[in-house]
Design an enzyme around this catalytic site. Structure first.
Site, PDB file in Angstrom:
ATOM      1  N   ASP A 109       4.535   4.339   5.434  1.00 21.68           N
ATOM      2  CA  ASP A 109       4.574   4.283   3.981  1.00 21.68           C
ATOM      3  C   ASP A 109       5.312   5.526   3.493  1.00 21.68           C
ATOM      4  OD1 ASP A 109       3.766   3.571   1.312  1.00 21.68           O
ATOM      5  OD2 ASP A 109       1.957   2.691   2.185  1.00 21.68           O
ATOM      6  N   ASP A 209       7.077   3.277  -1.370  1.00 21.96           N
ATOM      7  CA  ASP A 209       6.062   3.220  -2.414  1.00 21.96           C
ATOM      8  C   ASP A 209       6.685   3.432  -3.795  1.00 21.96           C
ATOM      9  OD1 ASP A 209       3.028   3.526  -2.983  1.00 21.96           O
ATOM     10  OD2 ASP A 209       3.879   5.285  -3.956  1.00 21.96           O
ATOM     11  N   GLU A 263       8.225  -1.436  -2.584  1.00 26.75           N
ATOM     12  CA  GLU A 263       7.212  -1.877  -3.537  1.00 26.75           C
ATOM     13  C   GLU A 263       7.813  -1.754  -4.928  1.00 26.75           C
ATOM     14  OE1 GLU A 263       2.814  -0.788  -5.251  1.00 26.75           O
ATOM     15  OE2 GLU A 263       4.298   0.767  -4.951  1.00 26.75           O
ATOM     16  N   HIS A 336      -3.662  -3.137  -0.594  1.00 25.83           N
ATOM     17  CA  HIS A 336      -4.727  -2.176  -0.888  1.00 25.83           C
ATOM     18  C   HIS A 336      -4.910  -1.900  -2.381  1.00 25.83           C
ATOM     19  CE1 HIS A 336      -0.992  -0.076  -1.005  1.00 25.83           C
ATOM     20  NE2 HIS A 336      -1.575   0.926  -1.627  1.00 25.83           N
ATOM     21  N   ASP A 337      -4.066  -2.492  -3.228  1.00 27.17           N
ATOM     22  CA  ASP A 337      -4.172  -2.263  -4.670  1.00 27.17           C
ATOM     23  C   ASP A 337      -4.700  -3.489  -5.408  1.00 27.17           C
ATOM     24  OD1 ASP A 337      -2.965   0.284  -4.471  1.00 27.17           O
ATOM     25  OD2 ASP A 337      -0.958  -0.584  -4.617  1.00 27.17           O
TER      26      ASP A 337
END
Ligand code: GLC
Length: 564
Positions: A109, A209, A263, A336-337
């Site tokens: 990430d 990210d 993302e 994870h969000d």
């Protein structure tokens, strides 16, 4: 049945990631090897066999870098160090080795929109030390009046005043996450060096990210106060974003074999399609979020008025656009969000197994590179948080505080329900390995509570059951690996107006797959709009797969795949 399709000459030199299924690990919640209640790298090493058994080709590892942990690692204080709670660099190297031994690649990430305020760059920047003084966005001015009206994605103003430097700094996320000043070529060089460093250590790809936020417009103009968060239109897709990505690609990301997925929140399907189509920016894939935002008020997960209701025809419309307009899509149903997929899109009680396996069928029969989120392969679902004190997530807490400050809510209890539907903590409850203490995640005391249903929903139980959600994931991942039509075939939506059935065809030269999903708790009859003579049932999520699709009444959340 024989699902083998001749490999075309083209596909001989295709990139590895086009045929991959990727598994996302949120390390804090995966497996704790040392009893401190927090997952760690050795804990992942202990379970590489599980990933192999699932059949995934790559792991995307959420951040394990040194971090004060305000945003669980998405606030990095040293890009070249592993945080103590996860282990040390040698543990990371061991993980890469164990994964590579099993032909599983590793995607790291890349949190490059911001650092932690504890990063040495920020510490030096706030002290005004060259060349770091211009590493972040600083603005002098009245300590009572932020430089513009931008609001943070995590609630409250996007500016904080720093008493040491006597200036404001920009943070589109938490105040502990100052935005890097990408206009500064030194920042861009440092980030490219970080990427090369991880690449040389054996990283196979990167998830970028918050990629849509790295460029900000000249002069940082005020945003329209009617948008939420205010300013987002300026700090998303800034004018030089493509140029920054292009520069990273030229310097390092463009190296052969390196996979990149960006993302991109607050990004339309059209925009995502353009980023993926562009030859120069180097992005191979983009996470586009319209489908997971389907029950929300536009763009705002934390709008108390937002409804959890959603409509299947709208979902079909969004996914069909992603599938047909984006050159190479990156399908995903959770991360994870987000709330857990089976809670958002399925029925996590009465039809838990059926809806979790329907979602597996959907995800693994879409075009592109699918991403499976940790825990989804056993059907983990949203937890029940009784008190806001049980919440850890900086975003949920920040958003609730700003609603309270703005007078939208009087007490935190008022928002318990939407927190229970929306909090990012749902995706972060510890992985359920066994029906033992703390679901076998830790010998200590877990950092976030374990979902109550762990005694029933856990890896050990799923392994022992040939009809489990896990068994279905394994079967479908194998099928995808064998049957190229599922990876590459054209996607064609059937019955767009049907409110229960989601059906589509995938076609690759002579090969056609038909997928029929009864996305509802009531039976639904499939009247096929396309010929289905001689269809072979490949697999389904009930023990007896209906032998022909046409005219068949599919059971609640039944999912079936046919070869036409
Ligand atoms: C991304 C991450 C999220 C994080 C944010 C700030 O959206 O997925 O977890 O909080 O960026 O880094």
């Amino acid at each position: 049945m024989d699902t083998h399709v001749e490999t075309s000459e083209d596909s001989l030199d295709r990139e590895w990631w086009t045929e991959a299924v990727v598994y996302q690990i949120y390390p804090r919640s995966f497996n704790d090897s040392d009893g401190d209640g927090v997952g760690d790298l050795s804990g992942i090493v202990e379970n590489v066999a599980y990933l192999d058994e699932l059949g995934v080709d790559a792991v995307w590892l959420s951040p394990v870098y040194e971090s004060p942990g305000e945003d669980n690692g998405y606030d990095i204080s040293d890009y070249r160090a592993i945080d103590d709670q996860y282990g040390e660099l040698a543990d990371w190297e061991r993980l890469v080795e164990c994964l590579h031994d099993r032909d599983i690649r590793l995607i790291m990430d890349l949190v490059i929109n911001h650092t932690a305020d504890e990063h040495a760059w920020f510490q030096r920047s706030r002290a005004g030390e060259e060349p770091y003084d211009e590493f972040y966005y600083w603005r002098e001015g009245d300590p009572a009046e932020p430089p513009n009206n931008w609001e943070s994605i995590f609630g409250g103003p996007a500016w904080s005043y720093d008493d040491q430097r006597e200036a404001w700094y920009l943070h589109v996320f938490d105040e502990s996450q100052p935005d890097l000043n990408w206009r500064n070529p030194d920042v861009r060089r440092e980030i490219a060096d970080v990427i090369s460093w991880w690449r040389e250590k054996g990283t196979d790809g990167f998830r970028i990210d918050a990629a849509s936020h790295i460029s900000k417009p000249e002069g940082l103009p005020d945003g329209d106060p009617d948008t939420d968060p205010t300013g987002i239109a300026h700090y998303s897709h800034g004018p030089t974003l493509d140029a920054y990505l292009e520069e990273l690609t030229e310097r390092t990301l463009g190296e052969a074999g390196v996979m990149t997925v960006a993302e991109m929140g607050h990004t339309t399907v059209e925009q995502a399609a353009e980023y993926v189509a562009s030859e120069s920016n180097g992005l191979e894939m983009v996470f586009q979020f319209d489908h997971v935002g389907i029950g929300d008020s536009p763009e705002d997960l934390f709008d108390p008025e937002a409804s959890d209701e959603w409509d299947l025809t709208a979902l079909k419309d969004i996914v069909t656009r992603q599938q047909t307009e984006i050159a190479w899509p990156a399908p995903f149903l959770g991360n994870h969000d987000l709330p857990r997929a089976v809670s958002l899109f399925g029925d996590d009680e009465r039809y838990h197994r059926e809806s979790a396996t329907l979602l597996a069928t959907f995800l693994l029969t879409l075009r592109g590179t699918p991403f499976v989120y940790q825990g989804d392969a056993i059907g983990m679902h949203n937890a029940e948080f009784q008190h806001l004190a049980e919440i850890d997530d900086v975003m949920t807490i920040g958003r609730v505080e700003s609603l309270q400050e703005a007078g939208v809510i009087d007490s935190r209890e008022e928002v318990r329900q939407f927190v229970n539907e929306r909090s990012r903590d749902h995706a972060r409850t510890p992985m359920q390995w066994t029906d033992g203490k703390h679901a076998g995640f830790t010998d200590g005391s877990p950092w976030l509570k374990v979902n109550e249903r762990y005694t029933e929903i856990n890896v050990e139980a799923a392994r022992a059951d040939t009809h489990s959600v896990l068994a279905h994931y394994r079967e479908l991942i194998d099928l995808r690996h064998e049957w190229a039509v599922l990876v590459d075939g054209d996607y064609e939506l059937l019955l767009p107006e049907d409110e229960q059935l989601y059906a589509y065809r995938r076609t690759l030269s002579e090969e056609t797959a038909l997928i029929v999903l009864n996305w509802s708790a009531e039976p639904a009859t499939f009247e096929s709009p396309v010929p289905t003579d001689g269809a072979d049932a490949v697999t389904g999520n009930y023990t007896d797969v209906p032998s022909t699709p046409d005219g068949t009444t599919f059971r609640p959340y039944e999912a079936a795949i046919y070869r036409l």
